[in-house]
Design a protein around this motif. Structure first.
Motif, PDB file in Angstrom:
ATOM      1  N   GLU A 104       1.222   0.114  -4.786  1.00 49.65           N
ATOM      2  CA  GLU A 104       0.754  -1.030  -5.563  1.00 49.65           C
ATOM      3  C   GLU A 104      -0.615  -1.416  -5.012  1.00 49.65           C
ATOM      4  O   GLU A 104      -0.814  -2.456  -4.384  1.00 49.65           O
ATOM      5  CB  GLU A 104       1.746  -2.188  -5.461  1.00 49.65           C
ATOM      6  CG  GLU A 104       3.114  -1.862  -6.056  1.00 49.65           C
ATOM      7  CD  GLU A 104       4.035  -3.062  -6.050  1.00 49.65           C
ATOM      8  OE1 GLU A 104       3.511  -4.200  -6.011  1.00 49.65           O
ATOM      9  OE2 GLU A 104       5.262  -2.880  -6.075  1.00 49.65           O
ATOM     10  N   LEU A 105      -1.573  -0.520  -5.266  1.00 51.05           N
ATOM     11  CA  LEU A 105      -2.856  -0.595  -4.567  1.00 51.05           C
ATOM     12  C   LEU A 105      -3.701  -1.760  -5.060  1.00 51.05           C
ATOM     13  O   LEU A 105      -4.388  -2.416  -4.257  1.00 51.05           O
ATOM     14  CB  LEU A 105      -3.610   0.731  -4.752  1.00 51.05           C
ATOM     15  CG  LEU A 105      -2.851   1.975  -4.280  1.00 51.05           C
ATOM     16  CD1 LEU A 105      -3.682   3.212  -4.519  1.00 51.05           C
ATOM     17  CD2 LEU A 105      -2.501   1.849  -2.814  1.00 51.05           C
ATOM     18  N   ALA A 106      -3.710  -2.028  -6.354  1.00 53.52           N
ATOM     19  CA  ALA A 106      -4.527  -3.130  -6.855  1.00 53.52           C
ATOM     20  C   ALA A 106      -4.041  -4.468  -6.300  1.00 53.52           C
ATOM     21  O   ALA A 106      -4.843  -5.319  -5.882  1.00 53.52           O
ATOM     22  CB  ALA A 106      -4.507  -3.127  -8.385  1.00 53.52           C
ATOM     23  N   ARG A 107      -2.715  -4.687  -6.279  1.00 55.82           N
ATOM     24  CA  ARG A 107      -2.167  -5.937  -5.734  1.00 55.82           C
ATOM     25  C   ARG A 107      -2.425  -6.030  -4.243  1.00 55.82           C
ATOM     26  O   ARG A 107      -2.785  -7.091  -3.724  1.00 55.82           O
ATOM     27  CB  ARG A 107      -0.680  -5.987  -6.032  1.00 55.82           C
ATOM     28  CG  ARG A 107      -0.025  -7.279  -5.639  1.00 55.82           C
ATOM     29  CD  ARG A 107       1.438  -7.239  -5.994  1.00 55.82           C
ATOM     30  NE  ARG A 107       2.162  -8.334  -5.354  1.00 55.82           N
ATOM     31  CZ  ARG A 107       3.463  -8.355  -5.158  1.00 55.82           C
ATOM     32  NH1 ARG A 107       4.199  -7.318  -5.572  1.00 55.82           N
ATOM     33  NH2 ARG A 107       4.060  -9.382  -4.593  1.00 55.82           N
ATOM     34  N   ALA A 108      -2.255  -4.894  -3.548  1.00 59.74           N
ATOM     35  CA  ALA A 108      -2.526  -4.909  -2.107  1.00 59.74           C
ATOM     36  C   ALA A 108      -3.984  -5.231  -1.836  1.00 59.74           C
ATOM     37  O   ALA A 108      -4.316  -5.968  -0.894  1.00 59.74           O
ATOM     38  CB  ALA A 108      -2.154  -3.561  -1.500  1.00 59.74           C
ATOM     39  N   ILE A 124       0.841  -1.211   0.000  1.00 58.24           N
ATOM     40  CA  ILE A 124       0.000   0.000   0.000  1.00 58.24           C
ATOM     41  C   ILE A 124       0.867   1.248   0.000  1.00 58.24           C
ATOM     42  O   ILE A 124       0.620   2.206  -0.748  1.00 58.24           O
ATOM     43  CB  ILE A 124      -0.944  -0.019   1.216  1.00 58.24           C
ATOM     44  CG1 ILE A 124      -1.934  -1.168   1.097  1.00 58.24           C
ATOM     45  CG2 ILE A 124      -1.675   1.311   1.353  1.00 58.24           C
ATOM     46  CD1 ILE A 124      -2.816  -1.346   2.322  1.00 58.24           C
ATOM     47  N   GLN A 125       1.899   1.231   0.823  1.00 58.03           N
ATOM     48  CA  GLN A 125       2.772   2.402   0.897  1.00 58.03           C
ATOM     49  C   GLN A 125       3.549   2.607  -0.397  1.00 58.03           C
ATOM     50  O   GLN A 125       3.915   3.730  -0.731  1.00 58.03           O
ATOM     51  CB  GLN A 125       3.727   2.245   2.077  1.00 58.03           C
ATOM     52  CG  GLN A 125       3.019   2.275   3.420  1.00 58.03           C
ATOM     53  CD  GLN A 125       3.952   1.927   4.558  1.00 58.03           C
ATOM     54  OE1 GLN A 125       5.083   1.473   4.328  1.00 58.03           O
ATOM     55  NE2 GLN A 125       3.485   2.106   5.786  1.00 58.03           N
ATOM     56  N   GLN A 126       3.808   1.510  -1.129  1.00 54.48           N
ATOM     57  CA  GLN A 126       4.494   1.635  -2.417  1.00 54.48           C
ATOM     58  C   GLN A 126       3.534   1.929  -3.560  1.00 54.48           C
ATOM     59  O   GLN A 126       3.940   1.926  -4.720  1.00 54.48           O
ATOM     60  CB  GLN A 126       5.248   0.336  -2.710  1.00 54.48           C
ATOM     61  CG  GLN A 126       6.369   0.053  -1.731  1.00 54.48           C
ATOM     62  CD  GLN A 126       6.942  -1.336  -1.916  1.00 54.48           C
ATOM     63  OE1 GLN A 126       6.623  -2.023  -2.885  1.00 54.48           O
ATOM     64  NE2 GLN A 126       7.789  -1.758  -0.971  1.00 54.48           N
ATOM     65  N   ASP A 183      -6.886  -6.605  11.598  1.00 52.33           N
ATOM     66  CA  ASP A 183      -5.900  -6.432  10.530  1.00 52.33           C
ATOM     67  C   ASP A 183      -6.566  -5.991   9.231  1.00 52.33           C
ATOM     68  O   ASP A 183      -6.097  -5.090   8.538  1.00 52.33           O
ATOM     69  CB  ASP A 183      -5.117  -7.728  10.314  1.00 52.33           C
ATOM     70  CG  ASP A 183      -4.186  -8.032  11.476  1.00 52.33           C
ATOM     71  OD1 ASP A 183      -3.922  -7.086  12.252  1.00 52.33           O
ATOM     72  OD2 ASP A 183      -3.731  -9.183  11.590  1.00 52.33           O
ATOM     73  N   VAL A 184      -7.681  -6.637   8.892  1.00 48.62           N
ATOM     74  CA  VAL A 184      -8.393  -6.272   7.666  1.00 48.62           C
ATOM     75  C   VAL A 184      -8.882  -4.830   7.745  1.00 48.62           C
ATOM     76  O   VAL A 184      -8.743  -4.051   6.789  1.00 48.62           O
ATOM     77  CB  VAL A 184      -9.562  -7.246   7.413  1.00 48.62           C
ATOM     78  CG1 VAL A 184     -10.437  -6.756   6.268  1.00 48.62           C
ATOM     79  CG2 VAL A 184      -9.038  -8.636   7.112  1.00 48.62           C
ATOM     80  N   ALA A 185      -9.434  -4.453   8.879  1.00 45.02           N
ATOM     81  CA  ALA A 185      -9.945  -3.089   9.012  1.00 45.02           C
ATOM     82  C   ALA A 185      -8.822  -2.062   8.893  1.00 45.02           C
ATOM     83  O   ALA A 185      -8.968  -1.029   8.218  1.00 45.02           O
ATOM     84  CB  ALA A 185     -10.672  -2.932  10.349  1.00 45.02           C
ATOM     85  N   LEU A 186      -7.674  -2.373   9.564  1.00 43.29           N
ATOM     86  CA  LEU A 186      -6.561  -1.424   9.490  1.00 43.29           C
ATOM     87  C   LEU A 186      -6.004  -1.328   8.074  1.00 43.29           C
ATOM     88  O   LEU A 186      -5.642  -0.245   7.603  1.00 43.29           O
ATOM     89  CB  LEU A 186      -5.469  -1.857  10.463  1.00 43.29           C
ATOM     90  CG  LEU A 186      -5.820  -1.737  11.955  1.00 43.29           C
ATOM     91  CD1 LEU A 186      -4.711  -2.325  12.806  1.00 43.29           C
ATOM     92  CD2 LEU A 186      -6.058  -0.280  12.330  1.00 43.29           C
ATOM     93  N   LEU A 187      -5.935  -2.445   7.394  1.00 45.91           N
ATOM     94  CA  LEU A 187      -5.432  -2.415   6.022  1.00 45.91           C
ATOM     95  C   LEU A 187      -6.379  -1.643   5.105  1.00 45.91           C
ATOM     96  O   LEU A 187      -5.945  -0.908   4.214  1.00 45.91           O
ATOM     97  CB  LEU A 187      -5.247  -3.847   5.507  1.00 45.91           C
ATOM     98  CG  LEU A 187      -4.065  -4.612   6.101  1.00 45.91           C
ATOM     99  CD1 LEU A 187      -4.067  -6.048   5.606  1.00 45.91           C
ATOM    100  CD2 LEU A 187      -2.744  -3.932   5.737  1.00 45.91           C
ATOM    101  N   TYR A 188      -7.685  -1.795   5.321  1.00 40.31           N
ATOM    102  CA  TYR A 188      -8.632  -1.031   4.507  1.00 40.31           C
ATOM    103  C   TYR A 188      -8.512   0.463   4.777  1.00 40.31           C
ATOM    104  O   TYR A 188      -8.633   1.298   3.866  1.00 40.31           O
ATOM    105  CB  TYR A 188     -10.059  -1.494   4.759  1.00 40.31           C
ATOM    106  CG  TYR A 188     -10.522  -2.517   3.757  1.00 40.31           C
ATOM    107  CD1 TYR A 188     -10.672  -2.175   2.417  1.00 40.31           C
ATOM    108  CD2 TYR A 188     -10.813  -3.817   4.141  1.00 40.31           C
ATOM    109  CE1 TYR A 188     -11.087  -3.122   1.494  1.00 40.31           C
ATOM    110  CE2 TYR A 188     -11.230  -4.765   3.228  1.00 40.31           C
ATOM    111  CZ  TYR A 188     -11.363  -4.407   1.895  1.00 40.31           C
ATOM    112  OH  TYR A 188     -11.769  -5.338   0.990  1.00 40.31           O
ATOM    113  N   GLU A 189      -8.276   0.827   6.018  1.00 40.36           N
ATOM    114  CA  GLU A 189      -8.081   2.247   6.325  1.00 40.36           C
ATOM    115  C   GLU A 189      -6.850   2.794   5.614  1.00 40.36           C
ATOM    116  O   GLU A 189      -6.875   3.876   5.009  1.00 40.36           O
ATOM    117  CB  GLU A 189      -7.952   2.433   7.833  1.00 40.36           C
ATOM    118  CG  GLU A 189      -9.243   2.205   8.589  1.00 40.36           C
ATOM    119  CD  GLU A 189      -9.052   2.400  10.082  1.00 40.36           C
ATOM    120  OE1 GLU A 189      -7.936   2.813  10.481  1.00 40.36           O
ATOM    121  OE2 GLU A 189      -9.998   2.144  10.845  1.00 40.36           O
ATOM    122  N   ALA A 190      -5.746   2.023   5.667  1.00 38.10           N
ATOM    123  CA  ALA A 190      -4.533   2.471   4.989  1.00 38.10           C
ATOM    124  C   ALA A 190      -4.740   2.533   3.477  1.00 38.10           C
ATOM    125  O   ALA A 190      -4.276   3.459   2.797  1.00 38.10           O
ATOM    126  CB  ALA A 190      -3.379   1.530   5.329  1.00 38.10           C
TER     127      ALA A 190
END
Length: 796
Positions: free
Chosen positions: A186-190, A182-184, A226-233
């Motif tokens: 690569e949003l579709a892959r993330a 996500i930080q790089q 983890d899923v919620a935090l990743l969706y926020e990011a």
């Protein structure tokens, strides 16, 4: 070996070549450098109760390629079984199990506390491993199973066919690795890995919809968090990408965003209505927020008040929507309707900005600018470039509500009414101060008034037709009120004869200037009445009435001044000297021609009206002495001379007023008709001519015809009655008794002596025989006139 001894490595710890067992039959941790009994003994037991003997320490693991180590196929005694909870190190090193954010947090803390020691231990282990490999030499080749079984000299059997290896299962990424994607950007892959992680969470929770964190066990709750935090990011990066692309980022990032939206939209279909994340709707909200930031950044720094800010908004909208159309929208997937989403986002942000501006207390100019921009500029220059029919969800809503627009228009009308009233009175007061001055300066009253009102009457219709009608009605009411005040001040000016007596030339010039105010103000009133609603008619009539009074008053003043100068010349008419000399008429024509030069400064409409009035009054003053009996014709020769003189004077007056551009051509025939009545001898011809006079000049009366018959010397009672009957019949005919309009009146302004009177019978009984009373000539006698003392009575 001496080299190894010099390096501090004991012989007992160096493996001998050819003595290592198969890799699959040994614990892989025995080959990890740095695994020494002394170090294991120092660690004791793990929290799950198992021994740490022969296990790698965290310090050594942190320096190796982590997360790729695997447990051997067979577990050692004392390791946790399938039903036992795995320890932290077991979770980290077990293949096929996703490492959670809590595990990585613990590793990070351990590495943070022992960063220095880890670096030194890792370096020492790497050096030892390198030298150990050098000391072992090449790995000996082991005999295959076929070579061991088949005796020497016999052919080896064919090897069995190779069984295809099962496809390698893609190892799931950890939470931190997904976060790194996500930080790089690569949003579709993330997003793909987040969807996998979410699917695992759904599977662990029984296949239902994902519940809130902590609803299942500790593992399920941690995975849900983890899923919620990743969706926020992920969303933070997506919406940052929306802002950056508006500012000029490339279409590659937009393509990533579009792929994520499509993936999430497909996942929402699997999640169900209650668990859908609705990322597409949040994307539209993010576009609206980004548009709001862009518009707010463009407006405050613009000079010129609200009008300048609106111009800056227009430029920003054209720039951003042009970029969306040509650069961003094609990079999105076609099914998203990206241009419509961006257009609605900017439309909503603009509606908020305009609504906040409308709620402030704005000056009149800013209200005009806001209404004009809302009704004209935005639909024509912004929405005019957009195919609104192609929008996915139909038309856009209004920027401002009808109530807000109506309130702004009401405030404009109220302010215009107050401001124009004060401004008009101020202009009239300033102009009136110069009326009585000795300085002959042109008046700009009408121009100032028209500019004050036209500023509003021209801007309002460009906003909307209804607003234009309301503004026209407001301005017309103000104009009518102003003209009534103007009329009163003009009357006061003409009531004081000071300027007239001291400075007659300046007085005439000032009067002409006041008359010249009429046409432009009248045209303005007519135009406002046409634009305004039907209820504007009373105001138009009031304005026209005030202007008519001012014009008639000024025309009368100018005509009176002129005929005061002409009166001595008119007094010389219809006398015996007049028959022999054109001096009197030459003086009239010369004076009128000279004064007409000053009247030329008047505008066309009032000038034509004034010249027509001068034409009428000149002929009235010319005919007046004739009908009052100043000249009597006692013979046919005298009548012929008088008729000829009348025709010559009429022709000369016609030429004069034609040169003065008089439109009163109906006056040209009055004097020739009178001349014909005087010259004709037979009664029927005189009757016809009288009939023409009565028809063309309906205000002629029998007294005027009788006076004309007296001048020509017709005393025959029967003939007089026949001629007067024509006048009487025409007077009593349809429309004959109606008075003509003021500008068509002629004979009504000429007073004549009373008609002859009829003698009563008892008066003559003692003086006249009865046989003479039957004579028609004695039925009516002219009024007895007193005899002149110098003339004796005539003897018969």
């Amino acid at each position: 070996m001496p080299i190894l001894k010099n390096l501090g490595v004991a012989d007992s710890k160096v493996p001998r070549a050819g003595t290592l067992p198969l890799r699959s039959s040994r614990n892989p941790f025995e080959e990890v450098p740095g695994l020494e009994e002394e170090e294991v003994g120092e660690l004791g037991t793990l929290p799950n109760g198992t021994s740490c003997r022969r296990r790698a320490t965290l310090e050594k693991l942190a320096g190796l390629a982590p997360f790729r180590l695997a447990w051997p196929p067979g577990r050692r005694a004392g390791s946790p079984g399938d039903g036992q909870p795995r320890s932290f190190l077991g979770r980290v090193l077990t293949p096929g199990i996703r490492r959670s954010s809590a595990d990585f947090g613990l590793l990070a803390r351990l590495q943070g506390t022992r960063a220095q020691g880890d670096e030194e231990a890792a370096g020492e282990a790497a050096r030892r491993l390198a030298f150990l490999r050098l000391g072992r030499g090449p790995k000996p080749r082991r005999a295959s199973l076929a070579e061991r079984v088949v005796p020497a000299g016999e052919a080896a059997p064919e090897p069995p066919p190779k069984v295809p290896e099962p496809p390698k299962v893609k190892e799931p990424l950890s939470v931190l690795e997904i976060l790194s994607l996500i930080q790089q950007r690569e949003l579709a892959r993330a997003d793909e890995h987040i969807l996998e992680l979410e699917a695992e969470e759904l599977a662990s929770s029984g296949g239902g919809a994902p519940g809130p964190p902590g609803a299942e066990g500790a593992g399920g709750g941690r995975r849900a968090r983890d899923v919620a935090l990743l969706y926020e990011a992920l969303q933070r990066e997506l919406w940052a990408l929306v802002r950056e692309t508006l500012a000029g980022a490339g279409p590659g990032a937009v393509a990533q965003l579009g792929r994520v939206l499509l993936q999430e939209e497909a996942a929402d279909g699997r999640r169900g209505p209650g668990a859908a994340r609705k990322l597409r709707a949040r994307w539209a909200e993010a576009v609206g927020r980004a548009a709001r930031e862009r518009l707010e950044a463009a407006a405050p720094g613009a000079p010129g008040g609200l009008a300048g800010q609106l111009e800056a908004l227009r430029a920003r909208l054209l720039e951003d929507l042009g970029g969306v159309r040509g650069r961003l929208a094609p990079a999105y997937p076609a099914g998203l309707g990206a241009f419509g989403v961006y257009l609605r986002g900017y439309h909503g942000a603009l509606a908020e900005w305009l609504g906040a501006a409308a709620r402030r207390r704005l000056p009149l100019a800013d209200r005009y600018a806001l209404l004009h921009w809302h009704n004209e500029v935005y639909p024509r220059e912004i929405l005019g470039l957009v195919d609104l029919v192609a929008l996915e969800n139909g038309e856009l809503g209004p920027l401002l509500s009808p109530g807000t627009l109506r309130g702004l228009e009401d405030e404009c009308v109220t302010d215009v009414k107050a401001q124009t009233r004060a401004a008009l009175l101020r202009v009239l007061q300033e102009n009136e101060e110069h009326w009585g001055s000795t300085e002959d300066r042109p008046s700009s009253l009408a121009q100032d008034v028209c500019e004050l009102l036209e500023e509003h009457t021209e801007r309002a219709p460009r906003i909307s037709q209804e607003f234009g009608e309301r503004m026209a009605h407001c301005c017309l009411a103000g104009l009518a009120e102003f003209l009534q005040s103007f009329q009163q001040r003009v009357e006061r000016f003409h009531e004081h004869p000071g300027v007239r007596e001291l400075l007659p030339d300046i007085y005439v010039s000032r009067t002409i200037s006041l008359v010249n105010c009429g046409p432009p103000l009248r045209a303005l009133a007519e135009r406002l009445a046409r634009v305004g609603p039907p209820e504007s008619e009373p105001a138009r009539e009031a304005a026209a009435s005030a202007l008519d009074r001012v014009t008639r008053l000024c025309h009368r003043v100018l005509a009176d001044l002129l005929f005061q100068e002409l009166q001595p010349h008119f007094n010389k008419l219809m006398r015996r000297k007049w028959l022999n000399s054109p001096e009197a008429l030459d003086g009239i024509v010369g004076t009128l021609g000279a004064q007409a030069l000053a009247l030329r400064r008047m505008q066309d409409e009032p000038y034509q009206a004034l010249v027509a009035e001068l034409h009428r009054r000149a002929l009235v003053e010319y005919v007046r002495p004739l009908l009052r009996g100043r000249l009597r014709c006692r013979s046919a020769r005298t009548r012929s001379r008088v008729a000829g003189r009348l025709r010559e004077d009429s022709a000369q007056l016609q030429r004069l007023f034609r040169r003065l551009e008089s439109q009163a051509s109906w006056l040209d025939a009055v004097v020739p008709h009178l001349a014909e009545v005087l010259q004709l001898e037979d009664t029927p011809s005189i009757q016809v001519e009288v009939g023409v006079l009565v028809r063309d000049y309906p205000d002629i009366r029998r007294k005027h015809v009788a006076a004309l018959l007296d001048i020509r010397g017709l005393h025959n009672a029967a003939a007089r009655q026949e001629i007067l009957a024509v006048a009487r019949d025409l007077e009593l005919s349809e429309g004959g008794a109606l008075s003509p309009p003021r500008d068509r009146a002629f004979f009504s302004d000429i007073s004549v002596p009373r008609p002859p009177f009829c003698l009563g019978l008892p008066l003559f009984l003692g003086r006249l025989p009865l046989s003479r009373l039957a004579r028609p000539g004695l039925a009516c006698l002219p009024r007895l006139r007193p005899l002149s003392p110098s003339r004796p009575p005539t003897q018969r």
